[in-house]
Scaffold this active site. Sequence first.
Site, PDB file in Angstrom:
ATOM      1  N   THR A  40      29.828  42.969  36.692  1.00  0.00           N
ATOM      2  CA  THR A  40      29.002  43.985  37.328  1.00  0.00           C
ATOM      3  C   THR A  40      28.918  45.174  36.371  1.00  0.00           C
ATOM      4  O   THR A  40      29.381  45.083  35.221  1.00  0.00           O
ATOM      5  CB  THR A  40      29.531  44.339  38.733  1.00  0.00           C
ATOM      6  OG1 THR A  40      28.582  45.206  39.370  1.00  0.00           O
ATOM      7  CG2 THR A  40      30.892  45.024  38.689  1.00  0.00           C
TER       8      THR A  40
ATOM      9  N   ALA B 120      29.330  45.469  47.062  1.00  0.00           N
ATOM     10  CA  ALA B 120      30.617  45.163  47.693  1.00  0.00           C
ATOM     11  C   ALA B 120      30.404  44.758  49.147  1.00  0.00           C
ATOM     12  O   ALA B 120      29.460  45.203  49.793  1.00  0.00           O
ATOM     13  CB  ALA B 120      31.523  46.388  47.641  1.00  0.00           C
ATOM     14  N   GLY B 121      31.287  43.917  49.642  1.00  0.00           N
ATOM     15  CA  GLY B 121      31.294  43.570  51.057  1.00  0.00           C
ATOM     16  C   GLY B 121      32.738  43.416  51.466  1.00  0.00           C
ATOM     17  O   GLY B 121      33.393  42.458  51.064  1.00  0.00           O
ATOM     18  N   HIS B 122      33.268  44.407  52.186  1.00  0.00           N
ATOM     19  CA  HIS B 122      34.697  44.415  52.544  1.00  0.00           C
ATOM     20  C   HIS B 122      34.835  44.164  54.042  1.00  0.00           C
ATOM     21  O   HIS B 122      34.384  44.963  54.854  1.00  0.00           O
ATOM     22  CB  HIS B 122      35.319  45.772  52.154  1.00  0.00           C
ATOM     23  CG  HIS B 122      35.308  45.994  50.660  1.00  0.00           C
ATOM     24  ND1 HIS B 122      35.714  47.161  50.065  1.00  0.00           N
ATOM     25  CD2 HIS B 122      34.961  45.159  49.644  1.00  0.00           C
ATOM     26  CE1 HIS B 122      35.600  47.047  48.753  1.00  0.00           C
ATOM     27  NE2 HIS B 122      35.141  45.843  48.474  1.00  0.00           N
TER      28      HIS B 122
ATOM     29  N   ARG C   2      30.589  30.619  47.943  1.00  0.00           N
ATOM     30  CA  ARG C   2      31.404  31.013  46.782  1.00  0.00           C
ATOM     31  C   ARG C   2      31.904  29.762  46.066  1.00  0.00           C
ATOM     32  O   ARG C   2      32.249  28.767  46.707  1.00  0.00           O
ATOM     33  CB  ARG C   2      32.594  31.861  47.237  1.00  0.00           C
ATOM     34  CG  ARG C   2      32.165  33.176  47.888  1.00  0.00           C
ATOM     35  CD  ARG C   2      33.363  33.934  48.444  1.00  0.00           C
ATOM     36  NE  ARG C   2      32.950  35.173  49.097  1.00  0.00           N
ATOM     37  CZ  ARG C   2      33.585  35.727  50.124  1.00  0.00           C
ATOM     38  NH1 ARG C   2      34.661  35.165  50.635  1.00  0.00           N
ATOM     39  NH2 ARG C   2      33.152  36.862  50.633  1.00  0.00           N
TER      40      ARG C   2
ATOM     41  N   ASP D 272      36.167  39.621  46.444  1.00  0.00           N
ATOM     42  CA  ASP D 272      36.370  38.983  47.749  1.00  0.00           C
ATOM     43  C   ASP D 272      37.794  38.474  47.942  1.00  0.00           C
ATOM     44  O   ASP D 272      38.027  37.463  48.608  1.00  0.00           O
ATOM     45  CB  ASP D 272      35.371  37.824  47.951  1.00  0.00           C
ATOM     46  CG  ASP D 272      33.938  38.283  47.744  1.00  0.00           C
ATOM     47  OD1 ASP D 272      33.627  39.421  48.118  1.00  0.00           O
ATOM     48  OD2 ASP D 272      33.147  37.509  47.174  1.00  0.00           O
ATOM     49  N   GLU D 273      38.763  39.176  47.383  1.00  0.00           N
ATOM     50  CA  GLU D 273      40.160  38.755  47.488  1.00  0.00           C
ATOM     51  C   GLU D 273      40.751  39.068  48.869  1.00  0.00           C
ATOM     52  O   GLU D 273      41.863  38.639  49.192  1.00  0.00           O
ATOM     53  CB  GLU D 273      41.014  39.464  46.423  1.00  0.00           C
ATOM     54  CG  GLU D 273      40.692  39.106  44.981  1.00  0.00           C
ATOM     55  CD  GLU D 273      39.572  39.959  44.395  1.00  0.00           C
ATOM     56  OE1 GLU D 273      38.972  40.766  45.140  1.00  0.00           O
ATOM     57  OE2 GLU D 273      39.303  39.817  43.187  1.00  0.00           O
TER      58      GLU D 273
ATOM     59  N   GLY E 238      45.980  34.982  57.405  1.00  0.00           N
ATOM     60  CA  GLY E 238      44.826  34.939  58.300  1.00  0.00           C
ATOM     61  C   GLY E 238      44.101  36.268  58.221  1.00  0.00           C
ATOM     62  O   GLY E 238      44.641  37.238  57.690  1.00  0.00           O
TER      63      GLY E 238
HETATM   64  P1  GDP Z   1      36.905  41.820  49.926  1.00  0.00           P
HETATM   65  O1  GDP Z   1      35.539  41.957  49.326  1.00  0.00           O
HETATM   66  O2  GDP Z   1      37.970  41.732  48.889  1.00  0.00           O
HETATM   67  O3  GDP Z   1      37.197  42.883  50.952  1.00  0.00           O
HETATM   68  O4  GDP Z   1      36.907  40.430  50.678  1.00  0.00           O
HETATM   69  P2  GDP Z   1      35.766  39.860  51.669  1.00  0.00           P
HETATM   70  O5  GDP Z   1      35.846  40.607  52.946  1.00  0.00           O
HETATM   71  O6  GDP Z   1      34.454  39.804  50.992  1.00  0.00           O
HETATM   72  O7  GDP Z   1      36.233  38.364  51.820  1.00  0.00           O
HETATM   73  C1  GDP Z   1      37.510  38.020  52.289  1.00  0.00           C
HETATM   74  C2  GDP Z   1      37.366  37.118  53.518  1.00  0.00           C
HETATM   75  O8  GDP Z   1      38.611  36.534  53.803  1.00  0.00           O
HETATM   76  C3  GDP Z   1      36.974  37.895  54.757  1.00  0.00           C
HETATM   77  O9  GDP Z   1      36.170  37.067  55.571  1.00  0.00           O
HETATM   78  C4  GDP Z   1      38.310  38.149  55.449  1.00  0.00           C
HETATM   79  O10 GDP Z   1      38.183  38.345  56.851  1.00  0.00           O
HETATM   80  C5  GDP Z   1      39.054  36.892  55.120  1.00  0.00           C
HETATM   81  N1  GDP Z   1      40.509  37.001  54.991  1.00  0.00           N
HETATM   82  C6  GDP Z   1      41.251  38.036  54.537  1.00  0.00           C
HETATM   83  N2  GDP Z   1      42.559  37.682  54.472  1.00  0.00           N
HETATM   84  C7  GDP Z   1      42.634  36.410  54.907  1.00  0.00           C
HETATM   85  C8  GDP Z   1      43.715  35.467  55.035  1.00  0.00           C
HETATM   86  O11 GDP Z   1      44.856  35.739  54.713  1.00  0.00           O
HETATM   87  N3  GDP Z   1      43.385  34.227  55.493  1.00  0.00           N
HETATM   88  C9  GDP Z   1      42.117  33.871  55.836  1.00  0.00           C
HETATM   89  N4  GDP Z   1      41.907  32.633  56.281  1.00  0.00           N
HETATM   90  N5  GDP Z   1      41.077  34.723  55.720  1.00  0.00           N
HETATM   91  C10 GDP Z   1      41.338  35.968  55.241  1.00  0.00           C
HETATM   92  P1  IMO Z   2      33.630  42.826  46.630  1.00  0.00           P
HETATM   93  O1  IMO Z   2      33.927  44.295  46.590  1.00  0.00           O
HETATM   94  C1  IMO Z   2      32.144  39.213  44.649  1.00  0.00           C
HETATM   95  C2  IMO Z   2      29.278  39.771  41.372  1.00  0.00           C
HETATM   96  C3  IMO Z   2      27.916  39.186  41.724  1.00  0.00           C
HETATM   97  C4  IMO Z   2      27.415  38.818  40.342  1.00  0.00           C
HETATM   98  C5  IMO Z   2      27.955  39.947  39.470  1.00  0.00           C
HETATM   99  C6  IMO Z   2      26.946  41.054  39.182  1.00  0.00           C
HETATM  100  O2  IMO Z   2      33.092  42.376  47.949  1.00  0.00           O
HETATM  101  O3  IMO Z   2      34.767  42.016  46.133  1.00  0.00           O
HETATM  102  P2  IMO Z   2      25.845  42.943  40.684  1.00  0.00           P
HETATM  103  O4  IMO Z   2      25.023  42.841  41.931  1.00  0.00           O
HETATM  104  O5  IMO Z   2      27.077  43.754  40.848  1.00  0.00           O
HETATM  105  O6  IMO Z   2      25.040  43.354  39.496  1.00  0.00           O
HETATM  106  O7  IMO Z   2      26.302  41.422  40.384  1.00  0.00           O
HETATM  107  O8  IMO Z   2      29.062  40.500  40.175  1.00  0.00           O
HETATM  108  N1  IMO Z   2      29.822  40.722  42.381  1.00  0.00           N
HETATM  109  C7  IMO Z   2      30.720  40.397  43.311  1.00  0.00           C
HETATM  110  N2  IMO Z   2      31.267  39.203  43.629  1.00  0.00           N
HETATM  111  N3  IMO Z   2      32.524  40.313  45.320  1.00  0.00           N
HETATM  112  C8  IMO Z   2      31.996  41.521  45.005  1.00  0.00           C
HETATM  113  O9  IMO Z   2      32.392  42.669  45.600  1.00  0.00           O
HETATM  114  C9  IMO Z   2      31.030  41.592  43.977  1.00  0.00           C
HETATM  115  N4  IMO Z   2      30.326  42.590  43.416  1.00  0.00           N
HETATM  116  C10 IMO Z   2      29.595  42.052  42.433  1.00  0.00           C
HETATM  117  O10 IMO Z   2      28.033  38.059  42.562  1.00  0.00           O
HETATM  118  O11 IMO Z   2      28.034  37.620  39.915  1.00  0.00           O
HETATM  119 MG    MG Z   3      33.665  41.038  49.401  1.00  0.00          MG
END
Ligand code: GDP
Ligand code: IMO
Ligand code: MG
Length: 450
Positions: free
Chosen positions: A263, A53-55, A329, A27-28, A440
């Site tokens: 994972t 994953a959730g992007h 988180r 979730d970076e 942002g």
């Molecule tokens: P991913 O799994 O690495 O793609 O990240 P996620 O989508 O799960 O979580 C990142 C969250 O941070 C999402 O809600 C994005 O819309 C948000 N986001 C990304 N970049 C920024 C940023 O620079 N600032 C803020 N406030 N939010 C951000």
């Molecule tokens: P993205 O791509 C954050 C974590 C789960 C759990 C561990 C194992 O969005 O960054 P799993 O269901 O894979 O067997 O769970 O890994 N996890 C993540 N945490 N972002 C993710 O993906 C993750 N994918 C797995 O929360 O701790």
């Molecule tokens: Mg994510």
Amino acid sequence: MQNRQIEMKQTSTSGQHTALVGLQWGDEGKGKIVDLLTARHDVTVRYNGGANAGHSVVIGDQRYALHLIPVGILSPDTMCVIGNGVVVDPEVVLHEIAQLTERGIHVGDNLVISDRAHVVMPYHKVHDAALETFLETAVIGREGGLSIGTTRRGIGPAYADKVHRSTSIRMGDLLDRNVLHEKLTVICSLRSAELKALGVDTEPLDADALTEQYFDMGRQLSQHITDTTYLLHELSAAGKRFLFEGANACLLDIDHGTYPYVTSSNCSALGIPSGTGLPGSMIGSVYGIMKAYSTRVGAGPFPTELTNDIGDAIRERGREYGTTTGRPRRCGWLDLVAVRYSAMISGATQLACMLLDVLSGLETLRICTAYELPDGTRSDRFIPDAARLGRITPVYEEFSGWQETIDDLTDRKSLPDAAQRYLDRIEQFVGVPIEIVSVGPERLQTLVEA
Ligand code: GDP
Ligand code: IMO
Ligand code: MG
């Protein structure tokens, strides 16, 4: 959507392809940067993980969250590939296709799925949840027991079946009713007994019904299923540029993460060759995506975790709730020992520092640059083992914070001095330049090094 307003720097490298990986626990903000980089690549490729994953991508007033289909699908001229290393839940793919289509995003021959990607079946999800429940009470007196806090998307059991071999189904099998039925007949009798032993109160699995259900999904997805290894090599030979979209993150890597709280795939850049069939030498640049602080979802050691009002403030300002599960988180200070380790194993050539805006308003910031071990000695090496990492004490450097809001800045040079010093320390410690600073969620809230 084709006209990008953020000009991304062109990097000249030996390999023609680019990798993008998360350097922390997920979730970076990978989704946002994949979206920005798509403009200068022809193909976006997922190589690991599954619907865990959730992007997220924010484009104007539209917010997208993709779990299995690569983020490149949001750009009309981009080919999207789900490689052999991904575990594919066909129900999720069909649901994502339907959702995207409803929102006017075309999904057709721009999406291909490896015929060798393994399938996540319903019994994998039941098994994942049952095992977690069993583990929660496995050690009495220890909060959460031994459970991992998985996403319950069936990821572990599906990868386990891949390694077991004779009990796994691949996407190509969904196209042949006889093969599918033969496999499911064996698998269902075995799995029914195993689920019963785990205490799951369900009817025995019905091989005939599952065959019809999954053969039908295979039929719906048949136009997308192909040998992606040859396809990728042909596209590469034709000069097409790939962007590998890492799912999950380095510290969750099955071999190199905080085992066993990880994972089940190689989510660092090391997973790309096996997850796609392309040699690592074809990768020229590797973007390491990192938050300006740390977060983690699920169980496992997190040395810099803040279980106080600062951690709560970061969670609220950063909207730190899971994109896949909605879970809050865990939040904490930036751990550069961990980030440097992840950059090292992934061969990061440039960094994107995300969510810097979330830190505005904090009086003092801390960065962990060493670990104090139980014997009192200090180390700047990461420890990819949950039990041993759980026993260290983080050693911090302190930085003055900045009070200004920075989410409307357009130029990195206009960042407050304190923010510049914070970024300088990251670059210096990790030894990799920060090319992108994100302030942002939207595309325009991105400061790119000129
Ligand atoms: P991913 O799994 O690495 O793609 O990240 P996620 O989508 O799960 O979580 C990142 C969250 O941070 C999402 O809600 C994005 O819309 C948000 N986001 C990304 N970049 C920024 C940023 O620079 N600032 C803020 N406030 N939010 C951000
Ligand atoms: P993205 O791509 C954050 C974590 C789960 C759990 C561990 C194992 O969005 O960054 P799993 O269901 O894979 O067997 O769970 O890994 N996890 C993540 N945490 N972002 C993710 O993906 C993750 N994918 C797995 O929360 O701790
Ligand atoms: Mg994510």
